[in-house]
Write an enzyme that holds these catalytic residues in place. Structure first.
Site, PDB file in Angstrom:
ATOM      1  N   ASP A 124    -101.355 -54.629   1.077  1.00  0.00           N
ATOM      2  CA  ASP A 124    -100.000 -55.236   0.808  1.00  0.00           C
ATOM      3  C   ASP A 124     -99.927 -55.329  -0.378  1.00  0.00           C
ATOM      4  O   ASP A 124    -100.131 -56.284  -1.376  1.00  0.00           O
ATOM      5  CB  ASP A 124     -99.918 -56.411   1.435  1.00  0.00           C
ATOM      6  CG  ASP A 124     -98.343 -57.065   1.484  1.00  0.00           C
ATOM      7  OD1 ASP A 124     -97.722 -56.089   0.551  1.00  0.00           O
ATOM      8  OD2 ASP A 124     -98.183 -57.901   1.793  1.00  0.00           O
ATOM      9  N   TRP A 129     -98.984 -64.763   2.006  1.00  0.00           N
ATOM     10  CA  TRP A 129     -98.605 -63.462   2.766  1.00  0.00           C
ATOM     11  C   TRP A 129     -99.769 -63.025   3.551  1.00  0.00           C
ATOM     12  O   TRP A 129     -99.621 -62.347   4.495  1.00  0.00           O
ATOM     13  CB  TRP A 129     -97.991 -62.478   1.664  1.00  0.00           C
ATOM     14  CG  TRP A 129     -96.724 -62.900   1.113  1.00  0.00           C
ATOM     15  CD1 TRP A 129     -96.387 -63.152  -0.152  1.00  0.00           C
ATOM     16  CD2 TRP A 129     -95.533 -63.041   1.930  1.00  0.00           C
ATOM     17  NE1 TRP A 129     -95.134 -63.684  -0.199  1.00  0.00           N
ATOM     18  CE2 TRP A 129     -94.626 -63.350   1.020  1.00  0.00           C
ATOM     19  CE3 TRP A 129     -95.423 -62.941   3.454  1.00  0.00           C
ATOM     20  CZ2 TRP A 129     -93.031 -63.726   1.493  1.00  0.00           C
ATOM     21  CZ3 TRP A 129     -94.081 -62.985   3.805  1.00  0.00           C
ATOM     22  CH2 TRP A 129     -92.852 -63.201   2.658  1.00  0.00           C
ATOM     23  N   LYS A 178     -88.961 -55.653  -4.355  1.00  0.00           N
ATOM     24  CA  LYS A 178     -89.681 -56.561  -5.522  1.00  0.00           C
ATOM     25  C   LYS A 178     -89.632 -55.532  -6.868  1.00  0.00           C
ATOM     26  O   LYS A 178     -89.004 -56.090  -7.804  1.00  0.00           O
ATOM     27  CB  LYS A 178     -91.007 -56.745  -5.022  1.00  0.00           C
ATOM     28  CG  LYS A 178     -91.121 -57.673  -3.738  1.00  0.00           C
ATOM     29  CD  LYS A 178     -90.589 -59.079  -3.611  1.00  0.00           C
ATOM     30  CE  LYS A 178     -90.563 -59.534  -2.170  1.00  0.00           C
ATOM     31  NZ  LYS A 178     -91.696 -59.767  -1.525  1.00  0.00           N
TER      32      LYS A 178
HETATM   33  C1  LIG Z   1     -91.968 -60.281  -0.009  1.00  0.00           C
HETATM   34  C2  LIG Z   1     -93.504 -60.200   0.491  1.00  0.00           C
HETATM   35  C3  LIG Z   1     -93.467 -60.033   1.783  1.00  0.00           C
HETATM   36  C4  LIG Z   1     -92.392 -59.773   2.979  1.00  0.00           C
HETATM   37  O1  LIG Z   1     -91.634 -58.726   2.818  1.00  0.00           O
HETATM   38  P1  LIG Z   1     -90.464 -58.578   3.754  1.00  0.00           P
HETATM   39  O2  LIG Z   1     -89.627 -57.482   3.317  1.00  0.00           O
HETATM   40  O3  LIG Z   1     -89.486 -59.922   3.942  1.00  0.00           O
HETATM   41  O4  LIG Z   1     -90.977 -58.286   5.193  1.00  0.00           O
HETATM   42  C5  LIG Z   1     -94.951 -59.684   2.251  1.00  0.00           C
HETATM   43  N1  LIG Z   1     -95.873 -59.555   1.307  1.00  0.00           N
HETATM   44  C6  LIG Z   1     -95.698 -59.791   0.194  1.00  0.00           C
HETATM   45  C7  LIG Z   1     -96.856 -59.789  -0.916  1.00  0.00           C
HETATM   46  C8  LIG Z   1     -94.371 -60.105  -0.414  1.00  0.00           C
HETATM   47  O5  LIG Z   1     -94.185 -60.332  -1.877  1.00  0.00           O
END
Ligand SMILES: *Cc1c(COP(=O)(O)O)cnc(C)c1O
Length: 387
Positions: free
Chosen positions: A196, A103, A220
């Site tokens: 993030d 990511w 999540k």
């Molecule tokens: C799931 C995830 C993403 C992507 O998220 P989207 O909603 O599909 O853009 C990015 N970073 C992390 C750490 C994630 O778990």
């Protein structure tokens, strides 16, 4: 309430059953208004109530200082990979990134479209820059020894991912990282952290007050897909590049209280129900205790077994996403069988990410200890049968 199968999905993922129950009851008529939340104007009184309560509850859960704004956005964390540099790089036109998995690698790649990006450390390989070797991230014995993170004092920010959902690598000591940057900053330059936190926000107390910006897709740990949480220190507003679309300009979003465009109303409502549930459970401190117990149960079982293995460095193992492999499964057929039989036993979504293979169990807030115990029992049985 009837017993449902346990859902170990990495996202969108399990929601508290109580949240689903409330949403079902209110689907056609929200609190006597005669309309569904899906049908409400985002500027009407009813929705404003939902919206404001969600903000208040999130602020409380995160113990958020007043100099931080909460923005309810769209576009997911992947959208933020571009929206962050467009909003924060400004005239400096450079930023530093830590790559601890796939990511953050995506984040760094996308940011490179907007300025000069330097990867300070990478888990994938030992990096060489300016004739110097930078260590692989997952091998760091601790943040205090991370002297090779040469944060550039002129960078607009330092970006990292606090929980790599695919690799199962978590970094939660944000304060240590902030201290580290302050200690090495030249002339007191302020390089804010950008995080993030898509897959570990609300799973434990996190030091947001030491960051400049935190973002997270809601699907999540905070609700439904479609909503992106953005938490920004207000002094970082007002730096958007002219190319930044107005609807994603943090300053415009903040001025319009997240209603520059129509926000994802239903996802905000669901997130609000999740925030309520979290507060009733005892907040992020209670979640941390539960998540520690849940992940410990699974890691301990994996570690004592010669049949399963998790290869993440002990200091960076995620409490949220636990990838594991079978030690002997050359063609992957036994892993396939594991996932199929687990599903028949009511344990869903245990297939590993396509880039990692094997299995992965995501243990977000809504999943109780009982579910992890059921998984461990199943793993034990499976090992007896095929080990
Ligand atoms: C799931 C995830 C993403 C992507 O998220 P989207 O909603 O599909 O853009 C990015 N970073 C992390 C750490 C994630 O778990």
């Amino acid at each position: 309430m009837t017993r449902r199968p346990w859902n170990f999905s990495a996202g969108p993922s399990a929601l508290p059953q109580q949240v689903l129950q409330t949403a079902a009851e209110q689907m056609q008529d929200w609190q006597g208004t005669g309309v569904s939340v899906l049908e409400m104007s985002h500027r009407g009184n009813a929705f404003m109530q939902i919206f404001e309560q969600a903000q208040i509850d999130l602020r409380r859960l995160l113990d958020l200082p007043q100099d931080y704004a909460i923005l309810f956005g769209t576009g997911g964390a992947i959208g933020q990979n571009a929206i962050v540099p467009m909003n924060l790089m400004g005239k400096k036109a450079q930023a530093d990134y830590i790559v601890s998995g796939s990511w953050s690698e995506k984040s760094a790649q996308q940011a490179g479209c907007y300025g000069d990006v330097r990867i300070l450390a990478s888990s994938g390989k030992v990096l060489e820059q300016d004739g110097k070797q930078y260590p692989a991230w997952a091998w760091f014995p601790g943040i205090a020894d991370a002297d090779d993170w040469q944060v550039r004092p002129d960078s607009a920010y330092l970006h990292f991912c606090s929980n790599e959902t695919i690799g199962g690598v978590e970094f939660a000591d944000w304060a240590a990282l902030a201290d580290r940057i302050t200690a090495q900053s030249v002339g007191g330059a302020d390089v804010p952290l950008v995080v993030d936190a898509s897959s570990n926000i609300l799973s434990r107390p996190l030091d947001i007050a030491r960051t400049g910006l935190v973002y997270a897709g809601a699907q999540k740990n905070a609700g439904a897909a479609g909503l992106t949480l953005i938490i920004i220190r207000r002094d970082l507003l007002g730096r958007a590049l002219p190319v930044c679309p107005f609807g994603f300009d943090y300053t415009k979003m903040e001025q319009a209280q997240s209603m520059y465009n129509t926000p994802p109303t239903y996802a905000i409502y669901i997130a609000g129900l999740v925030f309520r549930w979290l507060l009733e459970q005892g907040g992020v401190e209670a979640m941390e205790q539960r998540n520690r117990a849940k992940s410990r149960l699974l890691y301990n079982f994996i570690d004592q077994s010669g049949f399963y293995v998790n290869r993440v460095h002990a200091g960076f193992r995620s409490r949220m996403n636990i990838p594991f492999q079978l030690t002997a499964d050359a063609d992957g057929s036994l892993s396939k069988r594991f996932v199929q039989q687990a599903e028949q036993a009511g344990l869903l979504e245990l297939k590993g990410h396509r880039s990692a293979g094997g299995m992965r169990a995501s243990l977000y807030n809504a999943l109780p200890l009982q579910a992890v115990q059921a998984l461990v029992d199943f793993m034990q049985e499976f090992e007896k049968r095929y080990g």
